[in-house]
Design an enzyme around this catalytic site. Structure first.
Site, short mmCIF file in Angstrom:
data_model
loop_
_atom_site.label_atom_id
_atom_site.label_comp_id
_atom_site.label_asym_id
_atom_site.label_seq_id
_atom_site.Cartn_x
_atom_site.Cartn_y
_atom_site.Cartn_z
N CYS A 380 0.88 -1.18 0.00
CA CYS A 380 0.00 0.00 0.00
C CYS A 380 0.90 1.22 0.00
O CYS A 380 1.83 1.30 -0.81
CB CYS A 380 -0.96 -0.04 1.19
SG CYS A 380 -0.14 -0.22 2.79
N ARG A 385 -2.11 -1.33 5.22
CA ARG A 385 -3.19 -1.97 4.47
C ARG A 385 -2.68 -3.24 3.78
O ARG A 385 -3.40 -4.25 3.69
CB ARG A 385 -3.77 -1.00 3.44
CG ARG A 385 -4.56 0.15 4.07
CD ARG A 385 -4.97 1.18 3.03
NE ARG A 385 -3.83 1.94 2.53
CZ ARG A 385 -3.87 2.78 1.50
NH1 ARG A 385 -5.01 2.94 0.83
NH2 ARG A 385 -2.80 3.43 1.12
#
Length: 429
Positions: A380, A385
């Protein structure tokens, strides 16, 4: 009134694309936990997880439609409690679904037979509040099958989140203990060793991690502050890499603990350092890749870099972070679709912040040609994430998954790295 259906009829309807089986039990039961001491865990193949408690949410019908459960489908509702089954079935009828059935023999007949049940491959690594509470109430607290247990309340520079209420016995861990504040990459093996030992963790410790949902005070808040579970999964991934053999995450984080009605503590628990981690770090180096390996993966037909970012980030309309100047994506990366922005992972989460069911994640990935037969490295902006997406794949038992730790932050800082913007050009060859 919804019509009743038998076990034999449900068996005949399996794999019918026009039928939607609806599991009203808690998501943890759906994943594989036996919450009522039933003989086997798991769900009927193809069933959608739609827990009864979600029927009390004002946006219930939006959740249903988001799951692809359309009015033309034949609905078969099952679960633990007959009243819950009937209530959910009636909601479907009120919403305009014409063919709705209740199946009340799931435990009695389906589970107590050889009929198929599907489970999340590593469901036991995604624990539920009752399981954690049993740890706390054990005759020898903080021991599990002979192993020392450490419960970690993960946060990013916010001990107040911990001190304002946490699971009894939990110690806090700032994510900065495991990742550098300069690069947001995992820390060096020696730094990880020191940090883990300071928190009382060895390679043989059973570690249970969770975070606390918090709304960011401003738009420049660090990614993950809006959902503390991101920090927990980031720490979990780094611990697996380091060599902690038994890492578990509380599904739904502190919110699930609070909703279950268990005790909440405000005591600042002292950490109990250990002298030695027990194995050389990293014990599982393949769980993380760095920039050179990321470049090699881009050139391979058997590997993919998966961009777990928002569409606006992927197109290069925004960088996603106030401290990252360049916009764009790594050319050749595939879109992993986290959700709306750098601060959310709603496409990987249920409405109550539990992890979304595996078959829905697989459908999301299949649309982007993300498949388990390739080496996948999730990334990410800075690794949070990407760590959550990695943890999903790891729970699903996908065999060759990693995190590209540097992510967009590292890639964009090197002038010799290519950058791509705009709609991707699909190779239809």
């Amino acid at each position: 009134m919804p019509k009743k259906i038998s076990t034999a009829q449900v068996k005949d309807l399996l794999y019918d694309e026009n039928v939607m089986l609806i599991d009203t039990r808690p998501v943890d039961a759906y994943n594989g936990w036996t919450l009522q001491n039933e003989a086997r865990g798991g769900h009927i193949p193809g069933a959608r997880s739609l827990p009864f408690k979600w029927s009390l949410y004002i946006d219930w019908i939006e959740i249903v439609r988001h799951k692809g459960i359309a009015p033309h489908h034949t609905i078969v509702v099952y679960g633990y409690q007959l009243k819950h089954i009937q209530d959910v079935a009636e909601l479907f009828e009120k919403a305009g679904y014409e063919e709705v059935f209740t199946y009340s023999f799931f435990i009695e007949e389906w589970v107590n037979s050889s009929l198929p049940l599907h489970v999340l491959e590593r469901f036991d690594k995604l624990v539920h509040p009752e399981w954690v509470n049993r740890l706390l109430k054990a005759e020898e607290p903080m021991l599990h099958i002979g192993k020392k247990v450490v419960i970690i309340h993960a946060h990013y520079r916010n001990r107040n989140a911990y001190l304002s209420g946490h699971i009894p016995g939990a110690v806090d861990m700032d994510t900065c203990a495991l990742e550098s504040t300069e690069t947001w990459n995992r820390r060096s093996p020696q730094e990880l060793k020191v940090a883990l030992q300071q928190h009382g963790i060895t390679s043989d410790t059973l570690v249970v991690l969770y975070g606390k949902f918090q709304h960011p005070d401003n738009a420049d808040a660090f990614p993950g502050s809006a959902a503390g579970q991101l920090g927990a999964m980031r720490c979990a991934a780094i611990m697996l890499y380091a060599g902690v053999k038994d890492v578990r995450v509380l599904n739904g984080g502190f919110q699930s603990w609070k909703e279950a009605g268990y005790e909440i503590s405000k005591r600042d628990e002292p950490k109990q350092p250990v002298l030695d981690f027990g194995v050389d770090i990293p014990a599982l180096p393949h769980l993380f890749v760095d920039m050179d390996e990321a470049r090699r993966m881009l050139a391979s037909s058997n590997a993919e870099l998966v961009s777990v970012r928002s569409w606006a980030e992927y197109l290069g309309e925004v960088s996603g972070y106030n401290y990252i100047e360049k916009k764009g994506r790594i050319p050749g990366s595939v879109f992993g679709n986290c959700g709306t922005d750098a601060y959310h992972m709603e496409n990987y989460r249920n409405p109550d912040h539990t992890i979304r069911e595996a078959q829905e994640i697989e459908e999301l990935w299949r649309q982007a040609n993300i498949t388990p037969n390739k080496h996948l490295a999730f990334y990410c902006g800075t690794g949070w994430r990407g760590s959550e997406a990695f943890f999903n794949a790891w729970l699903m038992g996908w065999p060759n998954v990693s995190i590209y730790d540097g992510g967009w932050f590292e890639w964009s800082q090197h002038s010799n790295n290519p950058i791509e913007k705009g709609e991707p050009i699909l190779d239809n060859a």
